[in-house]
Design a protein around this motif. Structure first.
Motif, PDB file in Angstrom:
ATOM      1  N   VAL A1094       0.772  -1.111  -0.035  1.00 23.29           N
ATOM      2  CA  VAL A1094      -0.110  -0.029   0.024  1.00 23.29           C
ATOM      3  C   VAL A1094       0.784   1.510   0.094  1.00 23.29           C
ATOM      4  N   VAL A1095       2.062   1.152   0.879  1.00 25.48           N
ATOM      5  CA  VAL A1095       2.970   2.276   0.830  1.00 25.48           C
ATOM      6  C   VAL A1095       3.197   2.780  -0.647  1.00 25.48           C
ATOM      7  N   LYS A1096       3.903   1.596  -1.229  1.00 28.39           N
ATOM      8  CA  LYS A1096       4.429   1.647  -2.653  1.00 28.39           C
ATOM      9  C   LYS A1096       3.489   2.150  -3.660  1.00 28.39           C
ATOM     10  N   ALA A1097       2.392   1.737  -3.505  1.00 28.20           N
ATOM     11  CA  ALA A1097       1.031   2.187  -4.369  1.00 28.20           C
ATOM     12  C   ALA A1097       0.732   3.552  -4.235  1.00 28.20           C
ATOM     13  N   LEU A1098       0.763   4.044  -2.990  1.00 29.32           N
ATOM     14  CA  LEU A1098       0.539   5.355  -2.597  1.00 29.32           C
ATOM     15  C   LEU A1098       1.454   6.405  -3.116  1.00 29.32           C
ATOM     16  N   GLU A1099       2.749   6.068  -2.894  1.00 30.33           N
ATOM     17  CA  GLU A1099       3.946   6.879  -3.615  1.00 30.33           C
ATOM     18  C   GLU A1099       3.882   7.075  -5.092  1.00 30.33           C
ATOM     19  N   LEU A1100       3.204   6.125  -5.836  1.00 27.54           N
ATOM     20  CA  LEU A1100       2.989   6.063  -6.980  1.00 27.54           C
ATOM     21  C   LEU A1100       1.837   6.966  -7.488  1.00 27.54           C
ATOM     22  N   CYS A1101       0.741   6.807  -6.553  1.00 28.67           N
ATOM     23  CA  CYS A1101      -0.469   7.594  -6.720  1.00 28.67           C
ATOM     24  C   CYS A1101       0.095   9.009  -6.408  1.00 28.67           C
ATOM     25  N   GLN A1102       1.017   9.376  -5.499  1.00 30.59           N
ATOM     26  CA  GLN A1102       1.429  10.713  -5.486  1.00 30.59           C
ATOM     27  C   GLN A1102       2.003  11.371  -6.391  1.00 30.59           C
ATOM     28  N   PHE A1103       2.800  10.598  -7.078  1.00 29.11           N
ATOM     29  CA  PHE A1103       3.412  11.216  -8.239  1.00 29.11           C
ATOM     30  C   PHE A1103       2.721  11.228  -9.641  1.00 29.11           C
ATOM     31  N   LEU A1104       1.806  10.330  -9.631  1.00 29.49           N
ATOM     32  CA  LEU A1104       0.605  10.516 -10.814  1.00 29.49           C
ATOM     33  C   LEU A1104      -0.142  11.582 -10.691  1.00 29.49           C
ATOM     34  N   VAL A1105      -0.715  11.785  -9.708  1.00 26.85           N
ATOM     35  CA  VAL A1105      -1.909  12.976  -9.144  1.00 26.85           C
ATOM     36  C   VAL A1105      -1.287  14.216  -9.190  1.00 26.85           C
ATOM     37  N   LYS A1106       0.122  14.344  -8.907  1.00 32.22           N
ATOM     38  CA  LYS A1106       0.599  15.630  -8.883  1.00 32.22           C
ATOM     39  C   LYS A1106       1.092  15.890 -10.211  1.00 32.22           C
ATOM     40  N   PHE A1133      -6.191   6.045   9.629  1.00 30.42           N
ATOM     41  CA  PHE A1133      -5.133   6.831   9.018  1.00 30.42           C
ATOM     42  C   PHE A1133      -5.045   7.871  10.127  1.00 30.42           C
ATOM     43  N   ASN A1134      -5.369   8.116  11.395  1.00 31.31           N
ATOM     44  CA  ASN A1134      -5.146   8.818  12.364  1.00 31.31           C
ATOM     45  C   ASN A1134      -3.927   8.901  13.035  1.00 31.31           C
ATOM     46  N   LYS A1135      -3.187   7.790  12.967  1.00 33.49           N
ATOM     47  CA  LYS A1135      -1.905   8.022  13.900  1.00 33.49           C
ATOM     48  C   LYS A1135      -0.896   8.437  12.718  1.00 33.49           C
ATOM     49  N   THR A1136       0.394   8.648  13.008  1.00 30.66           N
ATOM     50  CA  THR A1136       1.541   9.142  12.207  1.00 30.66           C
ATOM     51  C   THR A1136       2.412   8.027  11.858  1.00 30.66           C
ATOM     52  N   LEU A1139       2.878   5.030   6.263  1.00 35.46           N
ATOM     53  CA  LEU A1139       1.552   4.953   5.471  1.00 35.46           C
ATOM     54  C   LEU A1139       0.596   6.005   5.391  1.00 35.46           C
ATOM     55  N   GLU A1140       0.452   6.606   6.609  1.00 33.68           N
ATOM     56  CA  GLU A1140      -0.550   7.478   7.085  1.00 33.68           C
ATOM     57  C   GLU A1140       0.007   8.911   6.271  1.00 33.68           C
ATOM     58  N   ASP A1141       1.260   9.203   6.458  1.00 30.95           N
ATOM     59  CA  ASP A1141       1.740  10.660   5.834  1.00 30.95           C
ATOM     60  C   ASP A1141       1.529  10.441   4.419  1.00 30.95           C
ATOM     61  N   THR A1142       1.874   9.232   3.717  1.00 30.92           N
ATOM     62  CA  THR A1142       2.041   9.147   2.408  1.00 30.92           C
ATOM     63  C   THR A1142       0.342   9.207   1.857  1.00 30.92           C
ATOM     64  N   TYR A1143      -0.504   8.771   2.435  1.00 34.23           N
ATOM     65  CA  TYR A1143      -1.935   8.652   2.230  1.00 34.23           C
ATOM     66  C   TYR A1143      -2.351  10.278   2.184  1.00 34.23           C
TER      67      TYR A1143
END
Length: 1263
Positions: A1094-1106, A1133-1136, A1139-1143
């Motif tokens: 999930v972390v790797k997928a969210l990093e890819l999402c971050q680049f794609l959306v940006k 995703f309430n904690k730090t 995973l949470e920061d990337t989301y």
């Protein structure tokens, strides 16, 4: 009461000061704080600033306060503060001469009165007086006030009684005062006060030192008449006083036992003996007959240090006498008997004494006397000083030349009677039982050879070229030649040997000569210190540019041309002499060609010829064929240069000259010589452009363990013989000093050997030799010594004759079995040695491969090194962990990866080998997928990238010259030269699919990341497959790695240029769809692998959306947003965290911010009471043993849960407690009970402790 009054006066004096002035000036008070700090720089700065301030302000109250603070600080409890206050007081007194020293001395005595101070402060008061006197002495005004000098001496005399605290500081201070006062003051004021100390000079070392200092500075006052009145004799050193002086020296030796230094009184006595002309008496009676009568220890060390300190003071005749006396013998015994690492060694101190003497001595005669004296100190002929002695570098040229001549004469005619030879007690005991293994003459000659070689090898020694050549000729002549008749043209033939040289000595000479050759090969020209940074440093040549080895070969030619006067130790046949002459002709021709032009090849061939010529005297039979082959190679090489286009038919049938040259170099590398290794490397470097595939194959065959064992066997034989001789020499060197340490080490080695034999015999016994068992049974049955069930003869004894026969049979059987076991051990050791020699040889052969890769990186032949090197690495990693194997593997891997694959120079002419290279690439990638070790797979993948780089080649020239905007850059990116894109892309796509479809694969994501970075065109072709694996990966880990690959590819600017326009938009759409599908499959992130995905997928999402938002691409991201929002139902995703920061970083691009958590203050009413502080020294509650037979707790008795549980027995209580623990998570009421129990228990446990404390307090009050 007096003590209390002192303390009160200190406290009451403060209000009487004019407080206003001092309180206003804080800077002034800080000076005194800085004086007490441990940093010396701070203290010195404070002293300087304090004096400057007092001179500038010139205030009487501040000056008075300064003296008070400084006098008080003399007895400071901090040791580092006392010198600071003492120095400050001395400098202030020096600056303000109006202040009387007498008044200051009275103030010091009053403040630090030993009779009025408390006992616990007595030590500080002693130091206060001592540092007070030091301050007065440092003021430099003592000589102006004689009465103050007397007062200071009286204070020091009173302090000298407290040696347990002050040691010898008072006496040293008194001597310092004596050195600075005039003789008039001493005679009128101090002589009377010091008369008692001077008269008792022979009682303690301090009093004798005081007398010697007074004699040295006041000779007119202490005349012989005065001395006779004081001591009873007009001289100090005489026959009557020798026993007293000896006792004083013994006391001085024991007083400095832990300081490891020479007492000053001993050196002063030595100087006085030279002045009184009584050195012989002092040295023989006090030192030799007195100090050495004591047991081994401090008195001996004092004598040795005195010997070293006396070297600059003695005359030439005295030096020779002292260095050939008993003190030197005792020193030699000390050096021999302290070889163990845990024993105290005085040899380094003696080396320092000798080094200082040689540096300061300008007389060559004295330098030579000292060098000969210490060299002549021998133990069974072997000098105790090391053969590599660093002090030789301080010798003057004349002394060095004389010393070398002395060594040569001693080698030719060993005069053992002129040596100071000795034996230790244990060595004498050994001599009675057995003979010496080596003769003293052989031991002496072996050391002399090593000393001559070390003089040449040490580049710090200042030596002329004539001296270097003289030593080299001397060693060479006696190693390989002998004299028939003296010849005026050969200086070495004039020296006559009093004792003929044996084979062992000539072997040592031969080895030393080739070591000398190596030293001369690396030697800078005489006079060149190597300081010129920009100039090329030429080594191994004389001042005129001629090689050292060439001069030696010319000298050997002279020797061979005069058979009437000298002859070779090994007879030279006519064939060998003819080979030698032809070799000299080749050297002369090469030298002429080298002089005409700077030909590196000619110089290398010449050096190889010269080196082979020198080794020709060592093994002429073995090198005869090598000389012939080498000569033919050089001739063919010269012909090839002259006629490049002409090729004869006969030459095609014969091997190329380069191949023969490579074989010669390989055979030379088998010898244990660093010089040969360097020369072979230089020669191969010069012939690298001519190396053929067959020659390169010959080198690779040596490195391949599966190839012919015959060649390696030859290498092993050659190396083994030299190894044996080298080990023999090492053993001889180890037996130089035969003392008690040698005996213990021998015992240890015997124990180790026995242990190894026991272990191996146990292994043999474990194998159970059936043949030996059957033979043993036969012997026992033949002698009727084996009991059987039928006759039952176990109780019957054999007679004597039968027993003797049985013993002989058993002895013969067991000796034969022992020989078999020993033969197996020897065979095993031989095989192990052969393996070691083969590995060592292969490491040296890697030098040639390294040179070829570095010099010919652009040659097509380099491509043939890829597979052999990979095989070496693969086998090396899978083989054992031997240190040699690791070194070999490390070097091979470094050559392959750093010098071959990563080289900027590579083969650019591989256009005609496209099919072969594509097949090689496919073979490498197929093999890489089948490997089990990822580290080996990395080398295979690097090789694959190297092959792709070779296939692509360099960029076309037209694209480099004209760089048009956009078009040229895109052409450069698309250019792949001779690469078959479909085939290569298919190969790497198949590898990528294997990574993503297998649970375990040696290939890693980082490998494909490197591929994408180096070749963006291949990245574009493989990107679709990587995108598909975001959802089709075999596991979550592979799906996450697919996200990483896609992210790295999309971040590449080159890939963005290649996929510009609609292709890039389509790729973003496809990636978005894959991410929606992948994230939609997430159900729970408790698993580590799922969370990573999930972390790797969210990093890819971050680049794609940006990227989509910045470039304003027409990509629908609503489905992706919906999936991301739905993740909150599965993941909190309430904690730090990552995973949470990337989301929330991804959701920020959609306008959704992370919700803020409201901070609520804790309710004080519901807050539980804090646990009581754990007491130090007591066990924690969890570690205390619980008393099960007591009721639970009173605080829990009111609860219904406790009423249902009657007081059970111990066993039942344990069972119920276990059940209760299992049920606690299910029942909330039960879960709350343990907390209450813990709380109540801590409260009840704390009450007894309080009661105990109250009892103790009451008890204390009663007492």
């Amino acid at each position: 009461m007096a003590v209390e009054m002192v303390e009160v006066s200190v406290k009451s004096a403060e209000p009487l000061r004019p407080a206003g002035v001092l309180q206003q000036n804080r800077v002034f008070l800080d000076f005194f704080w800085d004086l007490a700090k441990p940093d010396q720089e701070v203290r010195l700065k404070a002293v300087k600033n304090l004096i400057h301030y007092l001179k500038t302000e010139d205030k009487a109250d501040e000056l008075e306060y300064t003296f008070k603070r400084l006098v008080d600080g003399l007895a400071h409890t901090r040791e580092t503060a006392r010198p600071g206050f003492s120095l400050a007081l001395g400098q202030v007194l020096s600056a303000f001469e109006s202040i009387s020293l007498q008044s200051m001395l009275d103030r010091i005595k009053e403040k630090h009165d030993l009779h009025a101070v408390k006992k616990k402060l007595a030590r500080n008061a002693m130091f206060g007086n001592l540092f007070g006197v030091l301050a007065l002495h440092q003021s430099g005004r003592l000589s102006k006030e004689p009465l103050v000098v007397l007062g200071c001496v009286e204070v020091l005399q009173s302090l000298s009684q407290h040696k347990q605290h002050l040691k010898d500081l008072p006496s040293k201070t008194m001597m310092d005062i004596l050195t600075e006062i005039p003789e008039e003051v001493f005679e009128k004021v101090l002589l009377g006060a010091l008369q008692a100390d001077l008269a008792s000079a022979f009682r303690t070392p301090e009093q004798l030192q005081l007398l010697l200092v007074a004699l040295q500075h006041f000779p007119q006052t202490l005349k012989p008449k005065k001395l006779k009145k004081l001591l009873g004799s007009s001289t100090i050193i005489n026959a009557d006083n020798i026993p007293k002086l000896t006792e004083v020296l013994k006391m001085a030796a024991h007083s400095v036992k832990k300081e490891f230094l020479l007492p000053p009184v001993a050196l002063d006595l030595l100087k006085l003996s030279l002045k009184e002309d009584s050195f012989q008496l002092f040295w023989n009676k006090a030192i030799i007959d007195g100090m050495f009568k004591e047991p081994y220890g401090p008195t001996h060390y004092l004598s040795f240090r005195l010997l070293g300190s006396a070297l600059p003071l003695l005359s030439l005749s005295q030096l020779k006498e002292v260095l050939s006396g008993e003190v030197m013998k005792h020193y030699g015994e000390h050096v021999v008997s302290t070889q163990k690492p845990d024993r105290f060694k005085l040899a380094p101190e003696m080396d320092a004494y000798i080094s200082d003497f040689l540096q300061g001595c300008q007389g060559a005669d004295k330098q030579l006397a000292v060098m000969i004296g210490f060299t002549s100190l021998t133990n069974h002929g072997y000098p105790v000083v090391p053969s590599v002695w660093t002090v030789v570098k301080h010798l003057q040229p004349a002394a060095l030349q004389s010393y070398v001549d002395w060594l040569k004469n001693m080698f030719l005619q060993p005069q053992m009677d002129k040596l100071l030879d000795f034996s230790t007690r244990k060595q004498k005991d050994k001599q009675d039982g057995r003979d010496q293994k080596e003769s003293p003459i052989f031991r002496l000659r072996k050391w002399i050879i090593a000393r001559l070689s070390s003089i040449i090898d040490n580049h710090h020694v200042k030596k002329e070229e004539d001296l270097i050549m003289d030593v080299a000729r001397f060693v060479f002549f006696h190693a390989f030649f002998c004299t028939k008749k003296a010849s005026p043209g050969i200086a070495e033939s004039n020296g006559k040997l009093s004792v003929p040289l044996d084979g062992n000595t000539r072997g040592v000479l031969a080895n030393s000569f080739f070591g000398l050759l190596m030293s001369m090969h690396n030697m800078l020209p005489v006079g060149d210190d190597g300081t010129a940074a920009n100039q090329k440093r030429v080594q191994g040549v004389t001042a005129d540019g001629t090689m050292w080895i060439y001069h030696l070969v010319q000298y050997a030619q002279v020797l061979l041309n005069q058979p009437k006067y000298v002859q070779s130790i090994r007879p030279i046949s006519p064939e060998q002499r003819q080979a030698w002459d032809s070799m000299m002709e080749s050297v002369a021709n090469l030298k002429k060609k080298a002089n005409k032009g700077t030909s590196v090849e000619s110089a290398a061939f010449q050096q190889l010829f010269l080196l082979v010529a020198m080794h020709f005297f060592k093994a002429p039979e073995e090198l005869l064929d090598t000389v012939k082959d080498l000569q033919s190679c050089v001739e063919k090489a010269q012909q090839k240069k002259a006629k490049k286009k002409k090729k004869q038919v006969a030459e095609l049938e014969e091997p190329e000259w380069v191949e023969v040259m490579v074989d010669i170099l390989l055979s030379l590398l088998s010898q244990q010589s660093r010089h040969i290794r360097h020369v072979c490397k230089a020669v191969f470097s010069s012939i690298c452009p001519h190396v053929t595939a067959a020659a390169l194959t010959a080198i690779l065959d040596v490195l391949d363990p599966d190839k012919d064992e015959e060649d390696s066997a030859v290498v092993i034989t050659d190396d083994a013989t030299q190894k044996k001789s080298k080990e023999k020499n090492d053993e001889e060197d180890d037996e130089e000093m035969e003392d008690d340490e040698e005996e213990e080490s021998d015992e240890d080695s015997h124990k180790d050997d026995e242990a190894m034999e026991d272990d191996e015999e146990e292994e043999e016994m474990q194998e159970v030799d059936q043949h030996f068992r059957s033979e043993l049974m036969k012997v026992l049955q033949q002698q009727n010594a084996l009991a059987t069930e039928e006759d039952g003869s176990s109780d019957e004894d054999l007679d004597d004759d039968e027993m003797m026969k049985l013993d002989k049979s058993l002895s013969a059987l067991f000796s034969e079995q022992k020989k078999k076991i020993q033969a197996k051990k020897d065979e095993k050791a031989k095989l192990q040695k052969e393996k070691t020699l083969v590995r060592d040889f292969r490491i040296k052969v890697l030098d040639l491969l390294e040179v070829f890769v570095a010099r010919q990186a652009g040659s097509p032949l380099v491509l043939g090194l890829v597979e052999p090197l990979l095989n070496i690495i693969d086998r090396g990693i899978s083989s054992g962990s031997n240190q040699q194997e690791q070194d070999f593997l490390r070097r091979a891997a470094d050559i392959f990866r750093n010098q071959l694959c990563r080289s900027k120079v590579y083969c650019r002419t591989a256009g005609d080998r496209q099919g072969e290279l594509h097949d090689l690439l496919e073979k490498l990638m197929t093999k890489a997928q089948k490997l089990s070790d990822s580290s080996v797979c990395l080398y295979y993948f690097s090789a694959s990238l190297y092959v792709v780089k070779v296939l692509r080649g360099a960029l076309p020239a037209e694209t480099k010259e004209v760089q048009t905007a956009g078009g040229a850059a895109s052409n450069d990116l698309k250019f792949m030269g001779n690469v078959d894109m479909d085939r290569v892309s298919g190969i790497f796509r198949e590898a990528l699919n294997s990574v993503m479809s297998k649970r375990k694969s040696p290939l890693t994501t980082q490998m494909f990341t490197d591929l994408f970075t180096r070749f963006p065109v291949l990245c574009v072709n493989l990107l679709d497959a990587a995108v598909q694996h975001i959802t089709s990966g075999v596991r979550e880990h592979q799906q996450g790695q697919a996200c990483v690959l896609v992210l790295r590819a999309m971040q590449s600017k080159e890939v963005q240029q290649l996929l510009s326009g609609t292709r890039w938009t389509d790729l973003c759409e496809k990636v978005s769809g894959q991410l929606v599908e992948s994230l939609g499959q997430v159900r729970h992130t408790g698993n580590k692998l799922v969370k990573e995905k999930v972390v790797k997928a969210l990093e890819l999402c971050q680049f794609l959306v940006k990227h989509v938002r910045q470039q304003k691409l027409s990509v629908d991201l609503e489905a992706l947003q919906t999936v991301l929002q739905s993740l909150t139902n599965e993941v909190s995703f309430n904690k730090t965290g990552k995973l949470e920061d990337t989301y929330w970083a991804v959701m920020k691009h959609f306008g959704v911010m992370k919700p803020k958590v409201a901070k609520t203050k804790p309710n004080l009413e519901t807050e539980t009471e804090p646990a009581p502080k754990k007491k130090k020294g007591f066990l924690p509650e969890s570690k205390k043993r619980k008393k099960r037979n007591k009721p639970v707790l009173e605080s829990m008795s009111d609860k219904p849960a406790s009423t249902d549980q009657p007081g059970p027995e111990k066993g039942q209580a344990k069972k119920k407690n276990k059940k209760a623990k299992q049920k606690r998570p299910a029942d909330g009421a039960m879960a709350s009970q343990p907390d209450a129990a813990k709380k109540s228990k801590t409260q009840t446990d704390s009450s007894p402790a309080k009661k105990k404390k109250s009892k103790q307090k009451k008890g204390g009050g009663q007492v």
